[in-house]
Design a protein around this motif. Sequence first.
Motif, PDB file in Angstrom:
ATOM      1  N   GLY A 219      41.120 -20.466  81.578  1.00 21.20           N
ATOM      2  CA  GLY A 219      42.463 -20.207  82.073  1.00 21.20           C
ATOM      3  C   GLY A 219      42.876 -18.748  82.082  1.00 21.20           C
ATOM      4  N   GLY A 220      41.956 -17.839  81.762  1.00 18.31           N
ATOM      5  CA  GLY A 220      42.376 -16.441  81.655  1.00 18.31           C
ATOM      6  C   GLY A 220      41.956 -15.606  82.851  1.00 18.31           C
ATOM      7  N   THR A 221      42.368 -14.337  82.822  1.00 16.45           N
ATOM      8  CA  THR A 221      41.908 -13.393  83.854  1.00 16.45           C
ATOM      9  C   THR A 221      41.450 -12.118  83.151  1.00 16.45           C
ATOM     10  OG1 THR A 221      44.148 -12.589  84.080  1.00 16.45           O
ATOM     11  CG2 THR A 221      43.387 -14.112  85.770  1.00 16.45           C
ATOM     12  N   THR A 222      40.685 -11.324  83.864  1.00 11.93           N
ATOM     13  CA  THR A 222      40.130 -10.119  83.249  1.00 11.93           C
ATOM     14  C   THR A 222      41.179  -9.026  83.115  1.00 11.93           C
ATOM     15  OG1 THR A 222      38.309 -10.637  84.739  1.00 11.93           O
ATOM     16  CG2 THR A 222      37.978  -8.832  83.206  1.00 11.93           C
ATOM     17  N   PHE A 232      42.966 -10.281  78.615  1.00  9.81           N
ATOM     18  CA  PHE A 232      42.361 -11.434  77.967  1.00  9.81           C
ATOM     19  C   PHE A 232      42.455 -11.419  76.441  1.00  9.81           C
ATOM     20  CE2 PHE A 232      38.528  -9.066  76.865  1.00  9.81           C
ATOM     21  CZ  PHE A 232      38.433  -8.126  77.875  1.00  9.81           C
ATOM     22  N   ASN A 233      43.391 -10.661  75.928  1.00 13.25           N
ATOM     23  CA  ASN A 233      43.552 -10.662  74.480  1.00 13.25           C
ATOM     24  C   ASN A 233      44.407 -11.851  74.079  1.00 13.25           C
ATOM     25  OD1 ASN A 233      43.443  -9.970  71.853  1.00 13.25           O
ATOM     26  ND2 ASN A 233      44.548  -8.037  72.042  1.00 13.25           N
ATOM     27  N   ASN A 234      43.924 -13.035  74.361  1.00 19.24           N
ATOM     28  CA  ASN A 234      44.729 -14.225  74.150  1.00 19.24           C
ATOM     29  C   ASN A 234      43.815 -15.415  73.869  1.00 19.24           C
ATOM     30  OD1 ASN A 234      43.495 -14.732  76.579  1.00 19.24           O
ATOM     31  ND2 ASN A 234      45.325 -14.261  77.786  1.00 19.24           N
ATOM     32  N   ALA A 235      44.414 -16.612  73.861  1.00 17.51           N
ATOM     33  CA  ALA A 235      43.649 -17.812  73.515  1.00 17.51           C
ATOM     34  C   ALA A 235      42.482 -18.031  74.465  1.00 17.51           C
ATOM     35  CB  ALA A 235      44.581 -19.020  73.540  1.00 17.51           C
ATOM     36  N   SER A 236      42.684 -17.725  75.738  1.00 13.38           N
ATOM     37  CA  SER A 236      41.591 -17.929  76.701  1.00 13.38           C
ATOM     38  C   SER A 236      40.384 -17.098  76.306  1.00 13.38           C
ATOM     39  CB  SER A 236      42.023 -17.555  78.118  1.00 13.38           C
ATOM     40  OG  SER A 236      43.196 -18.229  78.464  1.00 13.38           O
ATOM     41  N   GLY A 237      40.636 -15.851  75.977  1.00 14.65           N
ATOM     42  CA  GLY A 237      39.532 -14.978  75.587  1.00 14.65           C
ATOM     43  C   GLY A 237      38.829 -15.510  74.355  1.00 14.65           C
ATOM     44  N   LEU A 238      39.637 -15.916  73.376  1.00 15.71           N
ATOM     45  CA  LEU A 238      39.058 -16.427  72.146  1.00 15.71           C
ATOM     46  C   LEU A 238      38.229 -17.674  72.407  1.00 15.71           C
ATOM     47  CD1 LEU A 238      41.890 -16.039  69.517  1.00 15.71           C
ATOM     48  CD2 LEU A 238      39.690 -14.888  69.570  1.00 15.71           C
TER      49      LEU A 238
END
Lengths: 427, 268, 280
Positions: A219-222, A232-238
């Motif tokens: 669900g994230g973006t670069t 992406f310093n968020n849940a998607s990245g993790l």
Amino acid sequence: MKRKSTWMLAVALGASVVSLVGCGSSQSTSNSGNNSTGGSGSSSSPVTITFYESMGGDLGKVLTSMTNEFEKQYPNIKVQFVYSGSYTTLQQKITAAVAAGQPPTMAQVQEPWETEYYQNGALVPLQNLLPASTINDLIPIWKQDNSYDGKLISAPFNKSDYVLYYNTTLFGKAGIKTPPTTWNQLLQDAQTITQKTGTPGFGFQPNYYTFDMFLHQAGGTTLTADEKQAAFNNASGLNALKFMQNLVKSKAGTIVSANSYLSDGFNSGNYAMDLDTVAALTYITHAKFKIAPLPADVQQAVPTTGTNLVVFSKASTDEQKAAATYINWLISDKNTINWAEKTGYLPVTESALTSSAWKTFAQSHPNEAVGPSELPNGYFDVRLASMSSASTEITTFIGDFLNGQGTAQSTLTQCVNEVNKAVNSSN
Amino acid sequence: MRKLVSYIVLIILCLFVLGPFIWMLATSVKPSYEIFSTHLQLFPSHWMFSNYVKAWKSAPFGRYFLNSFIVAATQTVFSLFFGSLAAFAFARFRFPGRQLLFVLLLITMMVPGEILLIPNYITIARLHWLSTYQALIVPWLVSVFTIFLMRQYFISLPQELFEAADLDGCSIMRVLFRILLPLTRPIWITAGLISFTASWNGFLWVLVVTNNPNIYTLPVGLINFSTDVGTAYNQLMAATAFSVVPLIILFLLGQRYFIQGIARSGLR
Amino acid sequence: MLVPTFLVTGVFVFYPIVNSFIISFFNWNMLSPVKRFVGLQNYWQIFHDPLFLVALRNTLFYAVCYVPVVLALGLIAALALNQRIRGSAGFRTILIVPYVTSIAGSGVIWQWIFEPNGVLNALLRYVGIPPQNWLNDPHWTLFNIIVMGVWQQLGYVSIIYLSGLQAISKEYYEAASVDGARSWHMFRHITWPLLTPSTYFLLILTSINALGIFLQVYVLYGQSAGPNNSAMTLVYYMYMNGFSNYRMGYASAAAYVFFFLVLIITLIQLLYSRRVNYDS
């Protein structure tokens, strides 16, 4: 004594000059694209366009035979291929040519280079050269990928997307009937296969591109929309990082070196599944396999890659028109389908995909039908040159993380910092 | 005893050196899926010598061989000629700025080629030499390596040699060609072989300044086997193998000229 | 006599070097003729870039380890080849094979050798040693590159040493053995001193090559500079900034720093070599 030595020196210099001049006159056939004397209005005078490309091996053969057909149809246009090696050497060659003020007429480029060329005014927007019908016919993801500031700058040529390859022999042995459609299923299936067959269930490369793919699927973006910061310093990245970690920890996934091609290990039966480009299809000659859409997590996200065709503004008007004619021909329905069928790349126009020719092909080639079906969920990578060094660094961080160093959050922070540094570096 | 030790040393070193090469040859006759199998084996399940034929046919290698030969031979001859002139000058004559000039030459070896690439390309483009033999040859007409190597040996030759020649009334050129060169034959044969090899394997420059496949040399032919999605490794290995053959033949031939015990007999 | 040499190098080496020096004070992306003057900013950035310092450290470390190894092995090989043994032509030819093999082919082979499932680990397994993660463990990086470098240059070093050995007149040895000298003495007092020109020549050459290492790393580690940037070298850093990031000014500045480093090291070696006298 002195006289004799100067005499010999003169002879040596003379000999070199003579040989140089001699060599020069024998090589008259080749020329760069800028030899025409500036736009003689007549369109029936023969035009030669130079095309820097990287289609080696069999790909080159297909391209050459297609181009021969083109030249038969358009006898006053001659396409001169300049095979330039890998994408890396191609980029060096184009850059050197542009720097010297003598670019080719057209070239294959990857998006980060295209951004640089475009921003420096080196390109002619294809918006001005291609017919509107062609432009509007492009598959939306490719049209977006080839447009900057709302205008179409380049044309998609050898484009591909990622699919799930799975080894039917190993699936059979492990008793799995259908390919996974979600991350959880992928993990479970891979574990089952590893346990039941002894062969790792899933192979992947711990690099930036794999991370980016999982990031999007989570669900994230670069980057942020203005492309100024990492997003992406968020849940998607993790989650993306943790997924990769789970794959390794559960022994379901095996790490493949970043230097190798995933397809090679898959072909040798080293792992039962991988997520790879459709263009690798022709290299799987030994393993029995099928293709399925990529598994999803929060959403379906399908990376797209390949190169685009650009025309350089330094080319003469005649050359630009000829190049546009050639490009238009290459991506016309019949030819884009032909190219796709022979190479495994994807057709680039909507009408090609909806044509009966493709539909017939897709029915008898279910593997090849999967790639295009995923395109509505396609995305393309950040088109900034500065990202390339960041991606190298990120690959290092991910490799370390999967080796057991650091936590997901600390790794993520490192990656974020790296990206922020890269996109903000002055040029 | 010394000979036995020598044999052992050489055999160990040769195994180390040949090992990867043998693997390369083995790969060249394997079918592609066996190259990456986790069960490594040296010998292929079936020997595909056809890989060599396929590799040869995939690009005009005959033409590439010819080009490589023309370029390498020309460069070698000229670099030996210019090199011996320069080495002689540095070794024999004491002129102001001698050390400085020599260091300047050494400097040329210290600059990485990647930095020279773009400015040199621009120069070649301005001279309208793109896709010509001279673009491939001229920048490398001088081999600082050769100059350096030969100068070292000219220096170590005794002064009496030169003085005797002077007494005989020989001109510089005579001294150089009639006396020095025969005496230092192993040196310049070595230098020549190394220049030839460097030229033969030179790749990036050829690729960048050449737009015409008629001028491509062998290494450029080798990149034909890689695409961005896969490489025909077996054919690449086959092509690498047959690209190496001429160089090996040259080295074998060149070695006959390594004569032992030279240099002093001219004085007695 | 020096005219042709300096003519060619003048155009194709000195001119680009000077050009490059000028560019290092600008920001230039090679694509547009526009160059923005930035003075010493590029140099300042370089010295404050931790990656540059990593590259510097790696490069120096590699050079210091690699040069003695390859010189020693090359000398040993040359000494062995110089004995009148049968088949020495064959041995010589075998040793030179890696040097004449193009890096495109040999690089790939070394990748396979070092792969976790590759040849080296397979051999180790036969002998009972556990497999190592050669390519992904930063501790092995230096070792990998040195092994690859030695493999490639061993023949070349030994050939030069060999030609140096053969330029030593046999009369010295004959005179010495008449005097009752043994082989170690002969080596120490005849061979080694008379080889000093070769040694210094090779020292300078291999140092310059080692400091400029790039292609091997690029080919062995592909798109990355090794795990943890352990294979990042000065020239790689230059290349990355110039061609991947389109920062030619910055890359030129890095090239100059590199160049001065090499120059200083080489000058030191040259000065030292002149203090050694070799009798003829």
